[in-house]
Scaffold this active site. Structure first.
Site, PDB file in Angstrom:
ATOM      1  N   ARG A  13      -9.904  -0.172  15.581  1.00 41.91           N
ATOM      2  CA  ARG A  13     -10.049   0.627  14.359  1.00 41.91           C
ATOM      3  C   ARG A  13     -11.119   0.004  13.470  1.00 41.91           C
ATOM      4  O   ARG A  13     -12.238   0.473  13.419  1.00 41.91           O
ATOM      5  CB  ARG A  13      -8.720   0.617  13.577  1.00 41.91           C
ATOM      6  CG  ARG A  13      -7.821   1.754  13.832  1.00 41.91           C
ATOM      7  CD  ARG A  13      -6.531   1.757  13.021  1.00 41.91           C
ATOM      8  NE  ARG A  13      -6.212   0.602  12.211  1.00 41.91           N
ATOM      9  CZ  ARG A  13      -5.085   0.428  11.573  1.00 41.91           C
ATOM     10  NH1 ARG A  13      -4.142   1.343  11.633  1.00 41.91           N
ATOM     11  NH2 ARG A  13      -4.854  -0.643  10.853  1.00 41.91           N
ATOM     12  N   TYR A  22      14.975  30.943   4.494  1.00 39.82           N
ATOM     13  CA  TYR A  22      13.816  31.681   5.022  1.00 39.82           C
ATOM     14  C   TYR A  22      13.947  31.906   6.524  1.00 39.82           C
ATOM     15  O   TYR A  22      14.275  30.973   7.271  1.00 39.82           O
ATOM     16  CB  TYR A  22      12.531  30.899   4.776  1.00 39.82           C
ATOM     17  CG  TYR A  22      12.076  30.913   3.338  1.00 39.82           C
ATOM     18  CD1 TYR A  22      11.716  32.107   2.701  1.00 39.82           C
ATOM     19  CD2 TYR A  22      11.996  29.737   2.612  1.00 39.82           C
ATOM     20  CE1 TYR A  22      11.291  32.111   1.387  1.00 39.82           C
ATOM     21  CE2 TYR A  22      11.575  29.729   1.290  1.00 39.82           C
ATOM     22  CZ  TYR A  22      11.222  30.924   0.680  1.00 39.82           C
ATOM     23  OH  TYR A  22      10.816  30.934  -0.614  1.00 39.82           O
ATOM     24  N   LYS A  65       0.846  -1.200   0.000  1.00 34.16           N
ATOM     25  CA  LYS A  65       0.000   0.000   0.000  1.00 34.16           C
ATOM     26  C   LYS A  65       0.881   1.250   0.000  1.00 34.16           C
ATOM     27  O   LYS A  65       2.095   1.159   0.202  1.00 34.16           O
ATOM     28  CB  LYS A  65      -0.934  -0.025   1.204  1.00 34.16           C
ATOM     29  CG  LYS A  65      -0.257  -0.018   2.557  1.00 34.16           C
ATOM     30  CD  LYS A  65      -1.242  -0.392   3.658  1.00 34.16           C
ATOM     31  CE  LYS A  65      -0.535  -0.618   4.965  1.00 34.16           C
ATOM     32  NZ  LYS A  65      -0.903   0.274   6.033  1.00 34.16           N
ATOM     33  N   MET A 113      10.837  24.637   0.110  1.00 35.11           N
ATOM     34  CA  MET A 113      10.111  23.676  -0.726  1.00 35.11           C
ATOM     35  C   MET A 113      11.041  22.949  -1.700  1.00 35.11           C
ATOM     36  O   MET A 113      10.869  21.756  -1.957  1.00 35.11           O
ATOM     37  CB  MET A 113       8.991  24.386  -1.497  1.00 35.11           C
ATOM     38  CG  MET A 113       8.030  23.433  -2.168  1.00 35.11           C
ATOM     39  SD  MET A 113       6.779  24.244  -3.148  1.00 35.11           S
ATOM     40  CE  MET A 113       5.777  25.012  -1.904  1.00 35.11           C
TER      41      MET A 113
HETATM   42  C1  LIG Z   1      -3.768  -4.415   8.300  1.00 34.24           C
HETATM   43  C2  LIG Z   1      -2.307  -4.350   8.100  1.00 34.24           C
HETATM   44  N1  LIG Z   1      -1.587  -5.470   8.023  1.00 34.24           N
HETATM   45  C3  LIG Z   1      -0.254  -5.455   7.848  1.00 34.24           C
HETATM   46  C4  LIG Z   1       0.434  -4.268   7.740  1.00 34.24           C
HETATM   47  C5  LIG Z   1       1.929  -4.281   7.555  1.00 34.24           C
HETATM   48  O1  LIG Z   1       2.551  -3.724   8.671  1.00 34.24           O
HETATM   49  P1  LIG Z   1       4.131  -3.560   8.730  1.00 34.24           P
HETATM   50  O2  LIG Z   1       4.474  -2.555   7.695  1.00 34.24           O
HETATM   51  O3  LIG Z   1       4.369  -3.068  10.109  1.00 34.24           O
HETATM   52  O4  LIG Z   1       4.719  -4.891   8.455  1.00 34.24           O
HETATM   53  C6  LIG Z   1      -0.276  -3.069   7.812  1.00 34.24           C
HETATM   54  C7  LIG Z   1       0.453  -1.800   7.717  1.00 34.24           C
HETATM   55  O5  LIG Z   1       0.207  -0.821   8.331  1.00 34.24           O
HETATM   56  C8  LIG Z   1      -1.682  -3.105   7.996  1.00 34.24           C
HETATM   57  O6  LIG Z   1      -2.392  -1.983   8.060  1.00 34.24           O
END
Ligand SMILES: Cc1ncc(COP(=O)(O)O)c(C=O)c1O
Length: 373
Positions: free
Chosen positions: A135, A264, A37, A312
């Site tokens: 969550r 700055y 992600k 920036m």
């Molecule tokens: C639901 C979930 N599983 C696994 C992970 C992976 O975590 P990590 O990057 O600490 O291995 C994340 C990352 O935030 C997550 O949100």
């Protein structure tokens, strides 16, 4: 002279080796799902996914439907899991991307079934048990069991997994981690016999590295796959290899007399005559403004302090009275030059944040250059 004002060099070989190293750690038949992600934690989701799959990962995970769609385009065959909450429209996108879906409410299970029927697919779902993160997920284990049974009985969806997420796995002294694990283990033990093939998963990187009992059938590792330490310590101590270097170059060098100011607000003034280098990289690239007058950058194999306010597009460094470096000299903000090394974890400490945030905030303006060592 560098060809680019700023570049993030990503070594996909390092990601591969980190994944192999993580797989070595796994107990029994547990498989590795690599979390890509936020554009692979800033490393590039498609390329990180390639490296992970080459190293034997059997699934890739993302947070959002948009990420699932993009990753599906890059990886037509890889099993994908979308971890996050989805609106109705996003659910449709995720199903179209043939992603497996996280479910924790009956209404959402029905929506998955509805879209699956409409799209002519039978989505695979993973029931999420909130064992304490507070969550997403269902908190009541009886409701989780009921939802799992409902999914198993449905013709429109396929029950694939049961999962949870730890809140304190990165805190080695945490008792709460053990409590979450015990809650999850208890329900998994009850549900497994009823659902052969159920993929039970819980561990993130920290849990995978500290607690074999949390491995179950699959671990979901993000940060460690990129060679960053889930405990924000030195990754090399856990045989992890940072995969990303953030580089720029010295665009200008000026002689400062005592009292001359840089940047700055003139927040820094030379305490004595010195040389100051300007790098053409700034907070627009993800070099956070919080690094103003703190943190260091490598030039010519040596550490030099960041002085003045990070702007920036530029950062200024104090090269010292003997530091008449020629413009064009490479600068390393994260990574190594010779024996010297600036870890992402060190930058995170200056910013009172974590390595995750440092890499995910390297902005799209910084091109990623892929190498494979
Ligand atoms: C639901 C979930 N599983 C696994 C992970 C992976 O975590 P990590 O990057 O600490 O291995 C994340 C990352 O935030 C997550 O949100």
């Amino acid at each position: 002279m560098s060809e680019r004002r700023a570049v993030a060099v990503v070594d996909t070989g390092a990601i591969e080796r980190n994944c192999v190293r993580l797989r070595r750690e796994l107990s029994g038949e547990a498989e590795l799902c690599v979390v890509v992600k936020a554009d692979g934690y800033g490393h590039g989701a498609a390329q990180a996914g390639d490296a992970a799959l080459a190293a034997g990962a059997t699934m890739l995970a993302v947070a959002s439907a948009g990420e699932a769609r993009e990753l599906r385009a890059a990886h037509p065959q890889a099993p994908l899991l979308t971890l996050g909450a989805l609106t109705d429209a996003e659910l449709e996108t995720a199903i179209e991307a043939r992603s497996e879906i996280a479910v924790w409410r009956r209404e959402f299970l029905d929506a998955v079934a509805h879209h699956g029927r409409r799209l002519g697919v039978r989505p695979r779902i993973h029931v999420k048990y909130d064992t304490g993160m507070g969550r997403l997920g269902e908190r009541d284990p009886r409701a989780v069991a009921e939802l799992t049974r409902a999914a198993a009985a449905s013709d429109d969806v396929e029950l694939a997994g049961l999962w949870t997420h730890f809140a304190t796995a990165d805190d080695a002294s945490s008792r709460f981690f053990d409590e979450q694990l015990a809650r999850f283990e208890e329900l998994a033990r009850e549900l497994r016999p009823e659902h052969p093939g159920l993929v039970v998963h819980a561990a993130n990187s920290a849990a995978a590295l500290r607690a074999p009992a949390s491995h179950f059938d699959m671990v979901r590792c993000g940060i460690a796959a990129y060679g960053l330490d889930p405990f924000n310590a030195d990754p090399r101590a856990r045989e992890l290899e940072p995969a990303l270097e953030l580089r720029s170059y010295v665009a200008a060098v000026r002689r400062f007399d005592e009292g001359d100011g840089a940047g700055y607000g003139q927040t820094w003034r030379a305490p004595a005559a010195t040389w100051v280098a300007t790098l053409p990289i700034g907070y627009g690239d993800g070099v956070r403004r919080g690094l103003s007058n703190r943190g260091e950058v490598l030039v010519a194999g040596r550490r030099h302090p960041i002085v003045g306010t990070v702007s920036m597009d530029n950062v200024t460094l104090d090269l010292g009275p003997d530091g008449a470096i020629d413009p064009g000299e490479p600068a390393t903000l994260i990574g190594a030059q010779g024996e010297e090394r600036i870890l992402c974890e060190e930058v995170a400490a200056h910013l009172a944040t974590i390595n995750y945030e440092v890499v995910t905030q390297i902005s799209p303006r910084v091109p990623r250059l892929y190498v494979r060592s």
